[in-house]
Design an enzyme around this catalytic site. Structure first.
Site, PDB file in Angstrom:
ATOM      1  N   SER A 126       0.867  -1.133   0.156  1.00 43.37           N
ATOM      2  CA  SER A 126      -0.066   0.118   0.056  1.00 43.37           C
ATOM      3  C   SER A 126       0.780   1.211   0.074  1.00 43.37           C
ATOM      4  CB  SER A 126      -0.870  -0.091   1.267  1.00 43.37           C
ATOM      5  OG  SER A 126      -1.610   1.359   1.375  1.00 43.37           O
ATOM      6  N   TYR A 151      -2.305  -0.932  10.790  1.00 41.04           N
ATOM      7  CA  TYR A 151      -2.666  -1.496   9.452  1.00 41.04           C
ATOM      8  C   TYR A 151      -1.263  -1.151   8.616  1.00 41.04           C
ATOM      9  CZ  TYR A 151      -3.900  -1.419   4.644  1.00 41.04           C
ATOM     10  OH  TYR A 151      -3.651  -1.426   3.299  1.00 41.04           O
ATOM     11  N   LYS A 155       2.003  -3.565   6.731  1.00 38.31           N
ATOM     12  CA  LYS A 155       2.581  -3.373   5.452  1.00 38.31           C
ATOM     13  C   LYS A 155       3.916  -3.179   5.344  1.00 38.31           C
ATOM     14  CE  LYS A 155      -1.540  -4.254   3.466  1.00 38.31           C
ATOM     15  NZ  LYS A 155      -1.396  -5.787   2.773  1.00 38.31           N
TER      16      LYS A 155
END
Length: 341
Positions: A126, A151, A155
């Protein structure tokens, strides 16, 4: 053709990628635990491609189940790994859930791939790894900033785990695809974005508001240093995004990669503000959207859009579908979903 495992293959991006893989002749096996998807998506994939992929309902957090899967499917040539929790707000409230689901599952899969003679691995990453970038558009060389959420951190950590694993695994080749904001639906309207509960993303909230499921859309802030005061993002049609995964996988399977770990940004290269997205929707749908300006949302960055030169040049991939195309397909999908409920 080669057998490819797609984890989270019944989700939004996963299902569109399965379609593109099957259209290219790959044999696809899907793993999904159905925690944020529906088995009915298989019917949509079959309707588009004329072929039903193999489906295994499996929780990747169960290490023994992952080992059993790879013992059964020891002829897998590549993995596209989508399976992960992805709601930023939820990750702040439930960090351990995100670290367990997004990190442990990645480790278990990589352990099994190291046992194979060779394997290609595509990681769903992302643009959150860049945070608020120092320069726009964002290139792959932009510094990875301290994550704004658990989150985002998963990544970053995920990319580091893959990179470290590739260093000591000559049989493993990997590409991390850092994508910006996927939107839209397949032109057939057989598959699309199906958020469970209140949508976390802008476009499904727009379409659900337009169809009457939500009372109004909140636009978080109009006092940002942008032309119209609202945040700017790079919105990429999910079909363009899916095609990039197939191209990236082919790069690994055909040994065209320059290193055994590579990163690519996937976006359109153009930023669109929240108000521009709303205007696009109103134009293609003919509806006036009920929205109001509210205060800024914590953690939102001002602007993010991709420099796509590396993906364009190295992968030979470019986006073909516009913001209007994406909004039109998202609206058709919303209408179909509500008509069948």
């Amino acid at each position: 053709m080669d057998k490819i495992l797609v984890t989270g293959g019944l989700g939004f991006i996963g299902s569109h990628t399965v379609v593109e893989l099957q259209n290219e002749g790959y044999e696809v096996v899907i793993i999904d635990d159905l925690s944020n998807s529906s088995e009915k998506v298989l019917d949509g994939i079959t309707a588009i491609t004329g072929k039903t992929p193999i489906f295994e309902r499996l929780d990747l957090k169960e290490k023994d189940k992952v080992e059993s899967f790879f013992a059964k499917h020891n002829d897998v040539k590549g993995v596209i790994h989508f399976a992960a929790s992805k709601a930023v707000g939820e990750s702040v409230k439930e960090p351990l859930l995100y670290y367990e689901n997004n990190i442990s599952t990645l480790v278990y899969i990589l352990k099994e791939l190291r046992k194979l003679p060779s394997a290609g691995f595509i990681f769903s990453s992302s643009c959150t790894v860049y945070g608020q970038a120092d320069e726009l558009p964002i290139t792959e060389n932009a510094p990875v900033k301290e994550a704004e959420s658990p989150y985002g951190n998963t990544k970053q950590i995920g990319e580091e785990i893959i990179k470290d694993t590739c260093k000591v695994s000559p049989n493993l080749k990997a590409i991390a695809l850092r994508y910006f904001n996927p939107i839209g639906a397949h032109e057939s309207v057989e598959i699309g974005e199906l958020p469970i509960g209140v949508p976390q993303n802008l476009v499904p909230f727009i379409t659900q508001t337009a169809i009457g499921l939500r009372q109004e859309l909140s636009v978080f802030g109009d006092d940002y240093p942008t032309p119209d005061g609202t945040c700017i993002r790079d919105y990429i049609h999910v079909v363009d995004l899916a095609k990039a995964h197939v191209i990236a996988l082919g790069r690994l399977l055909k040994n065209k990669n320059k290193d055994n770990y590579e990163t690519f940004n996937l976006g359109t290269g153009k930023g669109s503000s929240v108000l521009e997205v709303i205007k696009s929707f109103e134009k293609v749908s003919g509806k006036t959207l009920n929205y109001k300006i509210v205060g800024r949302r914590e953690g939102d960055i001002i602007s993010a859009y991709a420099d796509t030169n590396k993906a364009n040049d190295e992968l030979g991939w470019k986006t073909k579908l516009s913001l209007d195309d994406a909004m039109r397909s998202a609206w058709k999908w919303e209408q179909k979903v509500r008509a069948t409920k």
